[in-house]
Structure formats: structure tokens, C-alpha cells
Design a protein around this motif. Structure first.
Motif: not given
Length: 104
Positions: A37-38, A40, A44, A88
Motif C-alpha cells: 500500500n501507499r 498520499d 491510498t 512500484d
């Protein structure tokens, strides 16, 4: 698949209009899920199989519904069977393309 989502209660916790504490509760659900997960400033993004991603999104909504009479959800999905590491990978390919454009 990648799912980018934003979930928030419809009612702010205080007069400032901030929902950051409630959103933090939802993000904790995401991080505890174990899915890549990421987060910002706006969304998400999680990566996984359909059922596991949707279960995390549902749990985030359920957690916010425990303290808010209404929950807002915005969701965008990139459904690409047979691909993983795209959280990624997509960014790496974009950066490589930008590098090629700069050298032209």
C-alpha cells in the motif's frame, strides 16, 4: 489489481473540519491488512486480488461507520490479471519514460 481509494466520514470531528483522526483509523486497517500500500495526500492505493482488496475497502468503510452516520468512498481500480508489483512498477516505467523524454 490496484485500487486507489479515499474514504472519509461525512461529519468532521471538530470545528476545523478535519477528518484526519478518522482517516488514520481507516489507514491503520489498510496497513494491518498486509497488502502492499501507499498513502498520499488524496488517496491510498492497495495491491492484491479482487476479494482481498475489496475486503480491505469494506473494512475501512465499516470502521468509519462506527463513528459517523455517513461515509464517503471514492474508488478507482486498475484490473490487470497476471500482473503484480505494479504499485512500484507503474511509477518506475513512468520515470523511465520521463528520463527518455528529457534526453531527447
Amino acid at each position: 489489481m490496484l485500487i486507489a481509494f479515499s474514504v472519509a466520514p461525512s461529519v468532521a470531528a471538530d470545528d476545523t473540519g478535519s477528518v484526519s483522526d478518522a482517516v488514520a483509523t481507516a489507514i491503520a486497517v489498510v496497513r494491518e491488512s498486509g497488502l502492499p500500500n501507499r498513502t498520499d495526500a488524496m488517496f491510498t492505493t492497495i495491491e492484491g486480488e479482487w476479494d482481498e482488496c475489496m475486503a480491505v475497502v469494506k473494512r475501512c468503510c465499516d470502521v468509519l461507520a462506527e463513528s459517523s452516520p455517513r461515509v464517503s468512498l471514492v474508488l478507482k481500480a486498475d484490473i490487470r490479471p497476471g500482473h503484480s508489483g505494479e504499485l512500484d512498477g507503474k511509477v518506475e516505467r513512468l520515470e523511465a519514460a520521463l528520463g527518455r523524454h528529457r534526453s531527447e
